[in-house]
Design a protein around this motif. Sequence first.
Motif, PDB file in Angstrom:
ATOM      1  N   ALA A 133       0.816  -1.222   0.000  1.00 50.74           N
ATOM      2  CA  ALA A 133       0.000   0.000   0.000  1.00 50.74           C
ATOM      3  C   ALA A 133       0.847   1.269   0.000  1.00 50.74           C
ATOM      4  O   ALA A 133       0.571   2.203  -0.749  1.00 50.74           O
ATOM      5  CB  ALA A 133      -0.940  -0.002   1.213  1.00 50.74           C
ATOM      6  N   VAL A 134       1.906   1.291   0.811  1.00 52.02           N
ATOM      7  CA  VAL A 134       2.678   2.543   0.907  1.00 52.02           C
ATOM      8  C   VAL A 134       3.575   2.756  -0.317  1.00 52.02           C
ATOM      9  O   VAL A 134       4.024   3.879  -0.554  1.00 52.02           O
ATOM     10  CB  VAL A 134       3.535   2.646   2.199  1.00 52.02           C
ATOM     11  CG1 VAL A 134       2.670   2.486   3.426  1.00 52.02           C
ATOM     12  CG2 VAL A 134       4.680   1.656   2.210  1.00 52.02           C
ATOM     13  N   THR A 135       3.822   1.702  -1.076  1.00 49.83           N
ATOM     14  CA  THR A 135       4.629   1.886  -2.283  1.00 49.83           C
ATOM     15  C   THR A 135       3.759   2.225  -3.484  1.00 49.83           C
ATOM     16  O   THR A 135       4.267   2.504  -4.559  1.00 49.83           O
ATOM     17  CB  THR A 135       5.461   0.630  -2.600  1.00 49.83           C
ATOM     18  OG1 THR A 135       4.587  -0.506  -2.577  1.00 49.83           O
ATOM     19  CG2 THR A 135       6.575   0.439  -1.598  1.00 49.83           C
ATOM     20  N   ALA A 136       2.445   2.185  -3.302  1.00 47.94           N
ATOM     21  CA  ALA A 136       1.543   2.612  -4.367  1.00 47.94           C
ATOM     22  C   ALA A 136       1.451   4.140  -4.358  1.00 47.94           C
ATOM     23  O   ALA A 136       1.986   4.801  -3.470  1.00 47.94           O
ATOM     24  CB  ALA A 136       0.163   2.001  -4.143  1.00 47.94           C
ATOM     25  N   GLY A 137       0.781   4.679  -5.352  1.00 50.14           N
ATOM     26  CA  GLY A 137       0.603   6.127  -5.395  1.00 50.14           C
ATOM     27  C   GLY A 137      -0.413   6.579  -4.358  1.00 50.14           C
ATOM     28  O   GLY A 137      -1.063   5.757  -3.706  1.00 50.14           O
ATOM     29  N   PRO A 138      -0.562   7.903  -4.207  1.00 54.69           N
ATOM     30  CA  PRO A 138      -1.436   8.418  -3.151  1.00 54.69           C
ATOM     31  C   PRO A 138      -2.904   8.026  -3.305  1.00 54.69           C
ATOM     32  O   PRO A 138      -3.575   7.768  -2.300  1.00 54.69           O
ATOM     33  CB  PRO A 138      -1.273   9.937  -3.243  1.00 54.69           C
ATOM     34  CG  PRO A 138      -0.640  10.197  -4.568  1.00 54.69           C
ATOM     35  CD  PRO A 138       0.133   8.980  -4.927  1.00 54.69           C
ATOM     36  N   PHE A 139      -3.394   7.957  -4.533  1.00 52.40           N
ATOM     37  CA  PHE A 139      -4.813   7.618  -4.692  1.00 52.40           C
ATOM     38  C   PHE A 139      -5.057   6.137  -4.412  1.00 52.40           C
ATOM     39  O   PHE A 139      -6.035   5.771  -3.777  1.00 52.40           O
ATOM     40  CB  PHE A 139      -5.306   7.967  -6.100  1.00 52.40           C
ATOM     41  CG  PHE A 139      -5.387   9.446  -6.355  1.00 52.40           C
ATOM     42  CD1 PHE A 139      -6.313  10.232  -5.685  1.00 52.40           C
ATOM     43  CD2 PHE A 139      -4.524  10.054  -7.258  1.00 52.40           C
ATOM     44  CE1 PHE A 139      -6.394  11.598  -5.912  1.00 52.40           C
ATOM     45  CE2 PHE A 139      -4.596  11.415  -7.497  1.00 52.40           C
ATOM     46  CZ  PHE A 139      -5.526  12.191  -6.827  1.00 52.40           C
ATOM     47  N   GLU A 140      -4.136   5.309  -4.896  1.00 57.00           N
ATOM     48  CA  GLU A 140      -4.310   3.887  -4.600  1.00 57.00           C
ATOM     49  C   GLU A 140      -4.218   3.654  -3.093  1.00 57.00           C
ATOM     50  O   GLU A 140      -4.965   2.856  -2.531  1.00 57.00           O
ATOM     51  CB  GLU A 140      -3.276   3.020  -5.335  1.00 57.00           C
ATOM     52  CG  GLU A 140      -3.535   1.532  -5.086  1.00 57.00           C
ATOM     53  CD  GLU A 140      -2.602   0.579  -5.841  1.00 57.00           C
ATOM     54  OE1 GLU A 140      -1.900   1.024  -6.762  1.00 57.00           O
ATOM     55  OE2 GLU A 140      -2.588  -0.615  -5.478  1.00 57.00           O
ATOM     56  N   PHE A 141      -3.312   4.351  -2.434  1.00 57.10           N
ATOM     57  CA  PHE A 141      -3.206   4.205  -0.978  1.00 57.10           C
ATOM     58  C   PHE A 141      -4.524   4.577  -0.297  1.00 57.10           C
ATOM     59  O   PHE A 141      -4.958   3.916   0.650  1.00 57.10           O
ATOM     60  CB  PHE A 141      -2.061   5.071  -0.440  1.00 57.10           C
ATOM     61  CG  PHE A 141      -1.887   4.956   1.059  1.00 57.10           C
ATOM     62  CD1 PHE A 141      -1.221   3.869   1.617  1.00 57.10           C
ATOM     63  CD2 PHE A 141      -2.409   5.916   1.921  1.00 57.10           C
ATOM     64  CE1 PHE A 141      -1.077   3.751   2.999  1.00 57.10           C
ATOM     65  CE2 PHE A 141      -2.267   5.808   3.306  1.00 57.10           C
ATOM     66  CZ  PHE A 141      -1.596   4.714   3.838  1.00 57.10           C
ATOM     67  N   LEU A 142      -5.155   5.644  -0.791  1.00 57.63           N
ATOM     68  CA  LEU A 142      -6.443   6.044  -0.203  1.00 57.63           C
ATOM     69  C   LEU A 142      -7.485   4.939  -0.345  1.00 57.63           C
ATOM     70  O   LEU A 142      -8.284   4.705   0.558  1.00 57.63           O
ATOM     71  CB  LEU A 142      -6.962   7.317  -0.877  1.00 57.63           C
ATOM     72  CG  LEU A 142      -6.452   8.641  -0.301  1.00 57.63           C
ATOM     73  CD1 LEU A 142      -6.892   9.801  -1.190  1.00 57.63           C
ATOM     74  CD2 LEU A 142      -6.947   8.851   1.126  1.00 57.63           C
ATOM     75  N   ILE A 143      -7.482   4.269  -1.491  1.00 62.46           N
ATOM     76  CA  ILE A 143      -8.433   3.175  -1.681  1.00 62.46           C
ATOM     77  C   ILE A 143      -8.003   1.954  -0.872  1.00 62.46           C
ATOM     78  O   ILE A 143      -8.813   1.293  -0.222  1.00 62.46           O
ATOM     79  CB  ILE A 143      -8.573   2.816  -3.183  1.00 62.46           C
ATOM     80  CG1 ILE A 143      -9.169   4.001  -3.961  1.00 62.46           C
ATOM     81  CG2 ILE A 143      -9.435   1.560  -3.365  1.00 62.46           C
ATOM     82  CD1 ILE A 143     -10.564   4.419  -3.521  1.00 62.46           C
ATOM     83  N   ALA A 144      -6.694   1.670  -0.881  1.00 59.49           N
ATOM     84  CA  ALA A 144      -6.185   0.479  -0.197  1.00 59.49           C
ATOM     85  C   ALA A 144      -6.415   0.571   1.307  1.00 59.49           C
ATOM     86  O   ALA A 144      -6.952  -0.346   1.921  1.00 59.49           O
ATOM     87  CB  ALA A 144      -4.691   0.316  -0.477  1.00 59.49           C
ATOM     88  N   ILE A 145      -6.002   1.663   1.890  1.00 64.20           N
ATOM     89  CA  ILE A 145      -6.036   1.783   3.345  1.00 64.20           C
ATOM     90  C   ILE A 145      -7.232   2.615   3.789  1.00 64.20           C
ATOM     91  O   ILE A 145      -8.055   2.162   4.590  1.00 64.20           O
ATOM     92  CB  ILE A 145      -4.712   2.380   3.877  1.00 64.20           C
ATOM     93  CG1 ILE A 145      -3.534   1.502   3.417  1.00 64.20           C
ATOM     94  CG2 ILE A 145      -4.756   2.509   5.395  1.00 64.20           C
ATOM     95  CD1 ILE A 145      -3.639   0.035   3.758  1.00 64.20           C
ATOM     96  N   GLY A 146      -7.364   3.818   3.249  1.00 62.86           N
ATOM     97  CA  GLY A 146      -8.470   4.679   3.666  1.00 62.86           C
ATOM     98  C   GLY A 146      -9.813   4.020   3.456  1.00 62.86           C
ATOM     99  O   GLY A 146     -10.670   4.024   4.345  1.00 62.86           O
ATOM    100  N   PHE A 147      -9.998   3.437   2.297  1.00 60.87           N
ATOM    101  CA  PHE A 147     -11.301   2.834   2.013  1.00 60.87           C
ATOM    102  C   PHE A 147     -11.363   1.348   2.375  1.00 60.87           C
ATOM    103  O   PHE A 147     -12.136   0.927   3.224  1.00 60.87           O
ATOM    104  CB  PHE A 147     -11.686   3.053   0.547  1.00 60.87           C
ATOM    105  CG  PHE A 147     -12.943   2.330   0.164  1.00 60.87           C
ATOM    106  CD1 PHE A 147     -14.179   2.776   0.626  1.00 60.87           C
ATOM    107  CD2 PHE A 147     -12.902   1.182  -0.616  1.00 60.87           C
ATOM    108  CE1 PHE A 147     -15.344   2.097   0.306  1.00 60.87           C
ATOM    109  CE2 PHE A 147     -14.065   0.499  -0.943  1.00 60.87           C
ATOM    110  CZ  PHE A 147     -15.292   0.947  -0.473  1.00 60.87           C
ATOM    111  N   SER A 148     -10.528   0.509   1.721  1.00 58.00           N
ATOM    112  CA  SER A 148     -10.699  -0.940   1.891  1.00 58.00           C
ATOM    113  C   SER A 148     -10.401  -1.396   3.313  1.00 58.00           C
ATOM    114  O   SER A 148     -11.121  -2.195   3.889  1.00 58.00           O
ATOM    115  CB  SER A 148      -9.790  -1.708   0.930  1.00 58.00           C
ATOM    116  OG  SER A 148     -10.174  -1.444  -0.384  1.00 58.00           O
TER     117      SER A 148
END
Lengths: 513, 334, 96
Positions: free
Chosen positions: A181-196
């Motif tokens: 998650a942290v090596t992904a970009g900021p938007f993917e991180f938001l979906i990975a951690i913030g959302f999922s």
Amino acid sequence: MAAPRKLSMKQRYAALTRDLDWDLSYVDEDTAYPYTSFEGIKIHDWSKWEDPFRLTIDAYMKYQAEKDKRLYAVLDSFAQGQGHLQLTDPSYLNAMKLFLQGVTPLEYQAHRNFAYLARFLNGPGPRFAALCQSQDELRHAQTEIHTLSNYNKYYQGFHSWNHQHDRVWYLSVPKSYFDDAVTAGPFEFLIAIGFSFEYLLTNLLFVPFMSGASFNGDLPTMTFGFSAQSDESRHMTLGLEAIKFMLEQDPDNVPIVQAWIDKWFWRGYRLLALVSQMLDYMLPRKVMSWKEAFELYFEEQMLGGLFPDLAYYGITPPRHVEHAIAEKEVLSHQVYWTLYQFSFAAGFTTTVPSEDAQKWLAEQYPQTFEKLYKPLWDKASAVVDNGGRYFYQGLPQLCQVCQVPMLFTEPGDPTTICQRHTEFEGERYDFCSDGCQWIFEREPEKYVQAWLPVHQIYQGNCGGPTVPDVLAWYKLQPGDNGEIAGNVEQTAWEAWHATSSAEEQAPAPVAGN
Amino acid sequence: MQYELRTQVIEPRRKTFTNLTERYGDRPATRYEEGSVDVQATANFHYRPLWDPTHEIYDPEYSALRLTDPYSFVDPRQFYYAPYVTSRAHLHEAFASTLAYLENRDLVERLPQGWKDLVAQAVIPLRHYESGGQLIGAYGCRFGYGTTITQCLSYASFDRVGNAQLLSRLGISLDGGSDGILVSAKQAWMADADLQPLRKYVELLLVESDWAAQHVGLDLADQLIYGLLYTHLDETALLGGAGAYSLVAQHLSGWFTDNRRWVDALYAAWGRDPEHGAANKAELSALVARLLPGALEGALGVARIADRCLDAGAVAFVETRARALAAAFAPEES
Amino acid sequence: MTQSTRARQVGVDIQETEENRAVVEAIEADNADCAVRHMPGLVRITSPTRIVVNRESVEQRLGREWETHEFQLAIVSYFGHIAEWDDDQILIQWDH
């Protein structure tokens, strides 16, 4: 002076947060915010981000200080009153060992990466929300350490949590998840951690741990959990706001977000395999089964509540969700059976479930337990009765993506191990499921980098060639691992309780030694 | 009658976590230590960032300033989250009391005109400067190496929004509850010729790639600006019948003193590092030589406004302070 | 209002404490269709439509001023969407 226009709560909040931002003119916006374009997400108007909580710093400090005051008062009195003696059983702490080794470092990683978002999202609203979450996540990591620190003084398995998180085989499951998650970009991180993670799966992760604590006499963890969850509701809101914001900004964002939901549902679900066995096997006093938790927190609340809401934007339930639903009957049993066999190399202990526990499992899993898993435990019991203990000799093969041993079965066929593989640049990579294979094939360049513990052991990077070498490198101490029965923790526990029931005697013996 | 409290005596197996006994010997550890030291992962990262494949997730090479052991630096305030938020809750509560006191007695309204102008033209616009500091702290929190350092940067980032909000509340108060002064202060931040050097300096700092360069650059500007507005002018205010200004300034100078404790401890840790100490000192000298002129120019703009409003020797103060900073960071004679 | 084929629950979990009892009672009074379930340490309130928390109702029961921000000391978890959170009211419902 003309009569001043008093500011409403909303205006005041805007003046105190997003109005602090200004349009840069001495440097390009793209230079100052370089990471919000490469993922393909299109944002036209950052000001459309809503912050329902409208917390200013003074209110944040006031409420958080009050929460921590209450929490640390509980921790102190629990420690002073030897509250740990009130646990249902020391084996309960296996759940907490897993939590400290596996989850606390993730909270810490969230702290650091929400700081990345707090710097690099273009909009001041989401930057401030991310900054608050970054602070909260540090709080969670630290309050977890402080909550479990008292147990570390009397019990095994807690003492080297941070060292082990970076090294031990089963801990590469949570570590690789968050590293992903942290090596992904900021938007993917938001979906990975913030959302999922924080919205879709959070209740499945935290509620079982916290209810388990409450059911098993662990007042500090329960208090910590409730206290952390009150921050979590802000994080859930951020996650939901993030996904709606992306979906509303541009229709081209929808397929990108959908693919991330697909990926991060499965990534998170595989991580929760560790929680499933915790609920069904590790807790001496059961709260609810994994199956029931999954039905309530995921099928009912998420598939029944959230996804119809997201359907408005064209979002569908995650890919491979049907496999997760089918697996709820078998998941925890398969995972715990594997951990049972490999716990000689773990920072927690395992044992054959008691007769009562097996009865409960049979009631909870009428379709599968007696037919498929009871026979395994009968065999393991027979070995114990003959004075032995069954441990698997050798090392498990790990899935290249989720890094869980290849223990899962084919969808619809609980007796055949599921194995998938893909060739990439002349190498073969193995997976535990269609979900993990699909994730690999989207980004093979990423997943070939994985630090797979078993490969590393074979390559001699983990302390040496023998099992004792590896366990020493893990910093495992006697009593951390293996079988529960007869372990130093059990012996000490019995001695402490013998002493307290025999009125006042000489001080109880020191544990272990 | 006396009650005898009977509790069972159970000797603990260990005093704290292994990493701490390995570092500090067999002694109990503080909550600060347990929650900070060795908390960040250091090994076996699984993947490289998609947005920067040349670095590991946490990588000392994000900065030219290095510590052989990142935990040779500890926060002298021993702030972990709980004492941090408790301390800042007090700060904000005390500030609110001050503001309420001033409002109840119309003391802001009764400030001499020169001081009102100073606040509106030089002090309130700096809420945007603080907001730049917020981004710099967040950057350092992500890219610094070692929890004791990144934790300080994280709190510093949060403090900056907090400070920006203190200044904003002062602005709202000065305007009788509306945001007129905030609006004009933002216009000044964007266009006033005397504030542009500072705005330019902050914007350029934001795109420095080394987090430590951003941090040091901000500190240089802080030393000039906080020194001017909340120490030098505080004394002037007391002599010049602007007690209300002093009442407000005490909270910001108090924050600055608190913040300096860890900032100075980090300079010291960089300088005394057994392996990188000499290189760090050279790097710091070079950084200061490169950044101080911009910081000075920015602070001089603020000082010119102050001198226009009050004729308080502000420019002279800033120049003197800048010379002292240059001397303090000058390369060592070998 | 759009017709939905199946009621979609929203819910909120609140820590069970003396202070929070006023909050729970206020929610019960202001949300006729809600169901309240007591679990160890917490109270779960669910509703087939929406859940609203009114500042005034809480204040009446608490006998003192109560800011809606204080709800953050009470809430453990929720499902649904926080559609509104202002000085007077907190509203949890699904958007679509």
